[in-house]
Design an enzyme around this catalytic site. Structure first.
Site, PDB file in Angstrom:
ATOM      1  N   ARG A 185       0.878  -1.441  -0.206  1.00 24.77           N
ATOM      2  CA  ARG A 185      -0.044   0.119  -0.012  1.00 24.77           C
ATOM      3  C   ARG A 185       0.871   1.174   0.071  1.00 24.77           C
ATOM      4  NH1 ARG A 185      -5.209  -0.983   1.677  1.00 24.77           N
ATOM      5  NH2 ARG A 185      -5.390   1.176   2.165  1.00 24.77           N
TER       6      ARG A 185
ATOM      7  N   LYS B 162      -0.269  -3.919 -17.791  1.00 20.27           N
ATOM      8  CA  LYS B 162       0.770  -4.852 -17.278  1.00 20.27           C
ATOM      9  C   LYS B 162       2.229  -4.488 -17.487  1.00 20.27           C
ATOM     10  CE  LYS B 162      -1.404  -6.043 -14.910  1.00 20.27           C
ATOM     11  NZ  LYS B 162      -2.843  -5.829 -14.591  1.00 20.27           N
TER      12      LYS B 162
ATOM     13  N   GLU C 239       3.188  -0.769 -16.129  1.00 22.00           N
ATOM     14  CA  GLU C 239       3.151  -0.470 -14.757  1.00 22.00           C
ATOM     15  C   GLU C 239       4.172  -1.307 -14.197  1.00 22.00           C
ATOM     16  OE1 GLU C 239      -0.474  -1.229 -12.937  1.00 22.00           O
ATOM     17  OE2 GLU C 239      -0.854  -3.124 -13.635  1.00 22.00           O
TER      18      GLU C 239
ATOM     19  N   LYS D 173      -1.675   0.029  -4.330  1.00 25.39           N
ATOM     20  CA  LYS D 173      -2.622  -1.118  -4.638  1.00 25.39           C
ATOM     21  C   LYS D 173      -4.087  -0.653  -4.820  1.00 25.39           C
ATOM     22  CE  LYS D 173      -3.993  -5.639  -5.258  1.00 25.39           C
ATOM     23  NZ  LYS D 173      -3.859  -5.965  -6.406  1.00 25.39           N
TER      24      LYS D 173
END
Ligand code: M6R
Length: 589
Positions: free
Chosen positions: A27, A472, A475, A584
């Site tokens: 996070r 995908k 990132e 996230k």
């Protein structure tokens, strides 16, 4: 987004907090810290990842059975030790960890400065302990001072607060997630369940405006909006602590990619009556919207093709952040599907709120029971994928696709057929994630690892896969990857194709003729063609064989792209679980 945790019990708080922070690191990972309470409060915090800080700050030396911890993803203020949490009041008695944003912090800071307070950080958080001190200096006890201070905050936040000399934790939330774990004579409070899953599966999901007073003797809940004591019940979750551990894997990303043979199966294990009731709602609805962000949006986008093909049903697909522009179309007869892994994404939550305000029905598809989005929805379906720790969505993306495909079959009155077709994927996915398959894709990654740009094309359902594949790769490997519908490249972007420019081409039986002709157009300009296709073709420089699975193609074809993205990140020396600048679950707008 940040991760926060608190512990109150009979064990050494610092060890529990440290374990929890490691689980919450997805996070935020630019700085971390903790505060524990024994005879006094001790604070250790700094810039860096938790594993490094663990060695440098030796958290485990910290004494006490009560404590709070934080892992930060900077929003207000640079990445510095001063800005790391916990933050404390000027009298060094009140300690706070916070996730979210205090929108009126400048005004509060001014107010506090005018009352003699000094600030040591650039954060919005620091106003909280000081406001509490301010209230306590005016005669309120700790609990009442916290209530008064929190009522003055605007924005979205979750906090855990501790006061020197009191064996007590205050936990409160408004807009940001916070869940309490109930153990045997001990309590945990965290942004997410994996932080304490090793110790308990009994959880209490806090609601917006909830304010919990946690002592060794129990928890009291208040709702600050309603200004009254409230009851909150305990849920038992079926997540397994093992799922939240890396085990023998180097990274969560690859572990989660490999879990997909199983998680896709769990996604389609739904209560048939609930699915039937949702189908009824869909049939009654005048206008259906699918909303999501990032990968969840791509799942919605793919689903719009699937519903069109299987159920002959048109659905509107919308990025949650763009949804406000269309909300005037909402009526009591509209049905909105909110698709979100975390169930906490701010843009999706806003779309849900907008729909509820207009009296529309909302059905959510999330992976987290008790999350805000499930709670605001009229009904929900869970992905049952277990915790997804890597910042990138992999297993939850394919679970969303599987569940949405099942719904499309159910809508068409072919529920059993849908279930059978999706069950058959187990074998296909197992093979696609096998060591042989991964080794083969690693060779491709070796070839591509120094590229700066990459293009991805597909038509129809494969266009949705192209969008997700590009996301995908971008990132996690930081290679610029861009997706196009096969027919679009020639309308401009083909100008960028040079000798050796890699282009991934997703092929299905249905789209073969046209997409291969698009691939030939790219190859003729020097492009290096990577075919993800059931059949080989002369145009491919590299072929990844994926069996034809019809409407389930998006589920299986994305898997080699996920593996490629992972391998690229590793070969380029990046941590795939924690890509730079990302969080996230994005709980800010
Ligand atoms: O939790 P959500 O599904 O609502 O999250 C949506 C996006 O933030 C998420 O899919 C994001 O794009 C991931 N980084 C994709 O890998």
């Amino acid at each position: 987004m940040c991760g926060i945790i608190g512990y109150m019990g009979h064990r050494k708080a610092s060890s529990i907090l440290l374990k929890g922070l490691k689980h919450l690191e997805y996070r935020g990972y630019d700085s971390a810290g903790m505060a524990t309470l024994s005879s006094k409060v001790e604070v250790r915090k700094d810039v860096g990842k938790i594993a490094e800080l663990e060695k440098r700050l030796r958290f485990e030396e910290m004494e006490g059975e009560v404590g709070i911890g934080h892992t930060r993803w900077a929003t207000h203020g640079r990445v510095t030790k001063e800005n790391a949490h916990p933050h404390f009041s000027q009298n060094k008695k009140i300690y706070v960890v916070h996730n979210g944003i205090i929108e009126n912090y400048q005004e509060l800071r001014k107010f506090l400065k005018n009352n003699g307070f000094r600030f040591y950080s650039e954060t919005d958080t620091e106003v909280i302990p000081n406001l509490i001190q301010y209230e306590m200096e005016r005669g309120k006890n700790f609990e009442e001072a916290c209530k008064a201070a929190l009522k003055r905050l605007d924005g979205s936040f979750a906090v855990v607060i501790m006061h020197e000399g009191e064996e007590k934790l205050i936990a409160a939330r408004r807009g940001s997630p916070l869940v309490i774990g109930v153990g045997d004579g001990e309590y945990f409070v965290a942004s997410d369940i994996p932080a304490f899953l090793e110790f308990t599966k009994k959880v209490i999901f806090m609601y917006d405006w909830d304010f919990a007073v946690i002592t060794k003797n129990g928890i009291k809940f208040y709702n600050l909006k309603e200004d009254r004591e409230v009851e909150r019940s305990i849920d038992v979750i079926d997540w397994d602590a093992e799922q939240a551990r890396k085990g023998e894997f180097k990274h969560f990303m690859i572990k989660e990619i490999l879990e997909q043979a199983e998680t896709i199966q769990r996604a389609i294990m739904q209560d048939e009556d609930i699915v039937a009731a949702i189908v009824e709602e869909m049939k009654k609805a005048k206008g259906i919207f699918f909303v999501g962000c990032g990968s969840s949006y791509h799942a919605c986008f793919a689903a719009s093709y699937i519903f069109s093909k299987i159920a002959n049903l048109h659905v509107n697909v919308m990025l949650a952040s763009e949804f406000p522009n269309f909300k005037h179309f909402l009526t009591k007869e509209t049905l909105v599907f909110a698709v979100s892994q975390s169930g906490e994404t701010a843009d999706v939550l806003e779309a849900v709120r907008a729909a509820k305000e207009k009296g529309s029905k909302v059905i959510s598809i999330t992976n987290v029971k008790g999350s805000s989005i499930t709670r605001y929805s009229d009904s929900f379906l869970l992905l049952n994928a277990g915790p997804e720790i890597c910042v990138l969505s992999t297993k939850t993306y394919t679970s969303q696709l599987a569940l949405l495909t099942l719904l499309a079959y159910a809508y068409a009155g072919r529920y059993e057929e849908g279930r059978k077709r999706l069950k058959y994927l187990w074998n296909v996915v197992y093979n696609l994630t096998s060591r042989t398959s991964r080794e083969m894709i690693k060779k491709l990654a070796e070839k591509l690892k120094n590229e700066e740009h990459l293009f991805v094309i597909g038509r129809g359902l494969q266009y949705a896969t192209a969008l997700e594949a590009a996301l995908k790769i971008k990132e996690v490997s930081y290679i610029h990857a861009e997706a196009f519908a096969g027919g679009e490249l020639k309308h401009g972007t083909i100008a960028l194709i040079e000798d050796g420019t890699p282009c991934m081409v997703f092929v299905s039986e249905e789209t073969e003729k046209e997409i291969i002709s698009n691939a030939v157009e790219v190859k003729s300009r020097g492009g290096y063609i990577i075919g993800i296709s059931p059949k080989n073709n002369d145009v491919f420089d590299f072929w990844i064989k994926v069996p034809e699975c019809g409407v389930a193609n998006p589920i299986v074809q994305i898997i080699p792209a996920q593996i490629l993205a992972y391998q690229l990140a590793v070969l380029r020396g990046y941590d795939p679980d924690k890509p730079r600048n990302l969080a996230k679950s994005v709980t800010v707008k």
